[in-house]
Scaffold this active site. Structure first.
Site, PDB file in Angstrom:
ATOM      1  N   GLU A 393       0.837  -1.189   0.000  1.00 51.18           N
ATOM      2  CA  GLU A 393       0.000   0.000   0.000  1.00 51.18           C
ATOM      3  C   GLU A 393       0.881   1.252   0.000  1.00 51.18           C
ATOM      4  O   GLU A 393       2.102   1.170  -0.107  1.00 51.18           O
ATOM      5  CB  GLU A 393      -0.947  -0.013   1.209  1.00 51.18           C
ATOM      6  N   GLY A 394       0.239   2.403   0.115  1.00 54.18           N
ATOM      7  CA  GLY A 394       0.967   3.663   0.220  1.00 54.18           C
ATOM      8  C   GLY A 394       1.870   3.899  -0.966  1.00 54.18           C
ATOM      9  O   GLY A 394       1.448   3.912  -2.116  1.00 54.18           O
TER      10      GLY A 394
END
Length: 607
Positions: A393-394
C-alpha cells in the site's frame, strides 16, 4: 489494510490535473457565422426536456428552472469528489466537415468540448463566475468521422455550475446505416484463461459484438476486446460484428486460438466458494486479539497480518507474534504453529501477508529483491505456511516517468517484485498460494489514469498494480481488491461508482473479470482474470474501514455477479458463476461484530 483510520489517495491526481486547467483553451467571445446549409444538431441543448439526450456522471446533473439563459430550463451540474460533473451527448455528423460548438455557462471553471472528432479534439473554458458567458469552439471532422461526443463539465472541488442553449452548428449527418463487417480480426495476447482480440475499426460503428463459437460473449466500444473465463489448453473460435443504431453487421471471418497450459494459479485446492480473512497476529487494535486456534472453520484462507520490512527499501521482511504487553491473551509460538498445522489439516490455507498500511516495501534494487525472497522464505518455512499475500500500500508501488505500458514494465520496484514472486513460486511449486489485496487506486483507477501519464504530472501510483497482476496472472490464486477506503471510481459504463452499496462491488468486480483498456488506450487492454481468481474485498464492520456494506447489499452484489439478478443500473459484461468468494478486513473485526460477515457468507452459500 490498516491498523488505524482509513486513507484516501486521490489528491495527487487532482492536484496534477490542475495543471491541465492552466493549459486549457481560452474563451472565445462569439461564434463564426453558420453556412446556409448548416443546422443545429444538438438534441435538447436548452435542457427544456430535462436531461433527455444527455448522459451525466453519477448524480451530478439536473434540469433547473433558475437561473436560465433562455427558455424555462438550464442544466445544473455539481462536481463531487473525483467526479467533475461531466454531461455529454453523441451527435451524428458528416466527415470532413466544419462545426461550431457553443453554449452559455455560469460558474467557475466550466468546460465545453468535443471528442472523437477524428482530427484534433477541442475544448474551451471560463475561469470566472458570475453572469452568463458564452463559450465557443470550432473543429473539423476527420475523413471517416460520423459521430462526435459534445460535453460540458466543471472542475474538482468547485461549486455547481449552469449550462444553457448549447448548440452544435454544421452539416447534418447522413442517415445511419448498418455498418460493414469488421475485417482484420486477430489475436493479440493469449493466456491460460483469456484471449485478447483486435480488428479493424469500422466506419459508422458505435460498438462491436464478440462471438465465441457462435455465442455472443462480449461487447466493445472500440476495435479490441478480451474474452475471459476460458479453459487452459483449449482451442476456441472467435468472430466479431459491428453495431450502431441501425442494427448489426454480419459476423467476420473466424479466427482460432488455443489457450496456454496455465501456471498453477488455480491448482491450490481451495473450495469453490472461499472466505478469506486477515488475522491481526502481530499487533492489537480496537478489535482485540484473536488466537489462531479460535478462528472459526468458516475461514478458508487466513492471512497473517503483517510481515513488515526492517526499512522501506531493505526488502528484509520480519514477522513475529504480538507482544504480551500489547496482547495479553497471545498464544505461545509453539501453540501458534500447532494451530496452523491443525487449520491446514482441516483444509485451510494460512499465508503471510506482506505490507499493510504501515509496512511500506520498495524493492528498488536487486539486493532488496533477493533479501525479500530470502526473508519471506524464512517466514514461510518457520511457520509452515502455504503461501504469500501481497498487500503493498501507500508508496510501495509506483511507476517511473515513461513507464507507460503495463505489459512491459520498466520501473525497478515493479520488475523486482515480479521477479521475487516468481522465484518464490518456483521454489515452492504449484501448491504455493499467491493472493493480492491492492486498493482500487492501484487497479481499477487504471481505466482512467496510469502512472504519471503521457504528459507527466499525474500520481505515479495510479494503476501501479496492473503490471504485477498481469505478469503473475498464471501464478495468481486470488485477487481481492479492497473495495473500501476508496474515492469514486469510474466503471466500464463510464459512470462513477461510490463505495458502500452493491453497485460499487458489482462495477469494480466486473472490471476485473471483463478486462479494460488501460488509461483508455484500446491497444493496451488489461485482460480479465478468471472468475475463480477473484474475490470481493470488504470491511467486516463499520469500525474496520470506510465503505462498510450491509449483508443485504453484499448479497445483491453476489446475486448480480453470479446470477445476473439484482444488478440495478449497472449491466455486467458476463455472468460470473465461478466467482471465488469474499475477503474481509478482518477476522478480528468480524469477531468484534458478532461474526456478522462470516455468518452471512455461510448462509448465502449454504455452508
Amino acid at each position: 489494510m490498516e491498523r488505524t483510520g482509513p486513507t484516501v489517495r486521490f489528491s495527487g491526481l487532482l492536484a496534477a490535473a490542475t495543471a491541465a486547467v492552466l493549459a486549457a483553451g481560452a474563451l472565445v467571445a462569439t461564434a463564426p457565422a453558420a453556412g446556409a446549409a448548416d443546422v443545429d444538431l444538438a438534441r435538447n441543448g436548452g435542457f427544456e426536456s430535462g436531461l433527455d439526450g444527455w448522459s451525466c456522471t453519477a448524480a451530478s446533473g439536473a434540469a433547473v428552472s433558475t437561473p436560465v439563459h433562455g427558455g424555462t430550463k438550464a442544466l445544473k451540474a455539481t462536481p463531487a469528489g473525483s467526479d467533475n460533473a461531466k454531461c455529454s451527448q453523441s451527435v451524428t455528423v458528416k466527415p470532413n466537415s466544419s462545426y461550431t460548438l457553443s453554449a452559455w455557462v455560469q460558474g467557475s471553471h466550466v468546460y465545453l468540448g468535443a471528442s472523437g472528432t477524428g482530427t484534433t479534439d477541442v475544448s474551451t473554458w471560463t475561469q470566472s463566475s458570475g453572469a452568463w458567458k458564452q463559450l465557443t469552439t470550432t473543429f473539423r471532422t476527420g475523413p471517416s468521422t460520423t459521430s462526435v461526443s459534445v460535453y460540458t463539465h466543471g472542475w474538482y472541488g468547485t461549486p455547481a455550475h449552469y449550462v444553457d442553449d448549447l448548440t452544435l452548428v454544421g452539416p447534418g449527418g447522413d442517415p445511419v446505416v448498418i455498418p460493414a463487417v469488421p475485417g482484420g480480426l486477430k489475436t493479440t495476447a493469449i493466456t491460460s484463461s483469456s484471449v485478447a482480440l483486435s480488428w479493424n475499426a469500422v466506419s459508422g460503428a458505435s460498438g462491436y459484438n464478440v462471438y465465441r463459437g457462435g455465442t455472443k460473449v462480449a461487447t466493445a466500444t472500440g476495435p479490441s476486446a478480451t474474452v475471459t473465463g476460458l479453459t487452459p489448453s483449449t482451442a476456441y473460435s472467435f468472430q466479431v460484428s459491428a453495431t450502431n443504431a441501425a442494427g448489426e453487421s454480419a459476423k467476420s471471418a473466424a479466427v482460432t486460438a488455443t489457450t496456454t497450459a496455465g501456471g498453477g494459479g488455480g491448482d491450490t485446492k481451495l473450495p469453490a466458494r472461499a472466505l478469506v480473512g486477515y488475522l491481526h497476529s502481530s499487533f492489537a487494535n480496537g478489535s482485540g486479539y484473536t488466537r489462531m486456534a479460535d478462528v472459526p472453520d468458516s475461514w478458508d484462507v487466513i492471512n497473517l497480518a503483517f510481515g513488515e520490512p526492517t526499512s522501506v527499501t531493505s526488502g528484509d521482511i520480519r514477522f513475529s507474534l504480538c507482544p504480551v504487553a500489547e496482547c495479553p491473551n497471545v498464544e505461545s509460538e509453539a501453540e501458534f504453529k500447532a494451530a496452523i498445522k491443525a487449520k491446514q489439516a482441516a483444509g485451510k490455507k494460512v499465508l503471510i501477508s506482506i505490507g499493510g498500511q504501515n509496512g511500506q516495501v520498495q524493492l528498488a534494487s536487486t539486493a532488496a529483491r533477493d533479501a525479500f525472497v530470502t526473508s519471506v522464505s524464512k517466514i514461510i518455512d518457520t511457520y509452515g505456511l502455504d503461501g504469500l499475500d501481497i498487500d503493498f500500500e501507500g508508496h510501495s508501488l509506483s511507476l517511473n516517468t515513461g513507464d507507460t505500458d503495463f505489459r512491459s514494465p520498466t520501473s525497478p520496484v515493479i520488475v523486482n517484485l515480479i521477479s521475487a514472486v516468481k522465484s518464490l513460486k518456483a521454489k515452492y511449486g504449484s501448491d504455493f498460494v499467491l493472493t493480492m489485496a491492492p486498493e482500487t487506486f492501484f487497479v481499477q483507477l487504471g481505466y482512467q489514469f496510469y502512472g504519471s501519464g503521457p504528459w507527466g504530472g499525474q500520481d505515479p501510483r495510479a494503476g501501479a498494480y496492473l503490471p504485477v497482476i498481469h505478469a503473475l496472472r498464471d501464478d495468481l490464486t486470488l485477487l481481492h481488491v479492497q473495495d473500501y477506503n476508496s474515492g469514486p471510481i469510474m466503471g466500464l459504463d463510464n459512470q462513477y461508482h461510490t463505495m458502500g452499496g452493491a453497485d460499487f462491488h458489482i462495477a469494480m468486480t466486473d472490471m476485473l473479470l471483463a478486462g479494460f483498456p488501460v488509461a483508455g488506450n484500446t491497444s493496451r487492454v488489461f485482460p480479465g482474470l478468471r472468475p475463480d481468481q477473484v474475490a470481493i474485498g470488504l470491511p467486516a464492520s463499520t469500525q474496520a474501514g470506510n465503505g462498510h456494506t450491509t449483508p443485504a447489499e453484499v448479497n445483491k452484489a453476489l446475486n448480480c455477479l453470479i446470477k445476473k439478478t439484482d444488478c440495478g443500473s449497472y449491466q455486467t459484461h458476463g455472468t460470473w458463476s465461478d466467482l471465488r468468494g469474499l475477503m474481509t478486513w478482518s477476522i478480528n473485526w468480524d469477531r468484534f461484530n458478532n461474526w456478522e460477515f462470516s455468518r452471512n457468507f455461510d448462509a448465502y452459500f449454504g455452508n
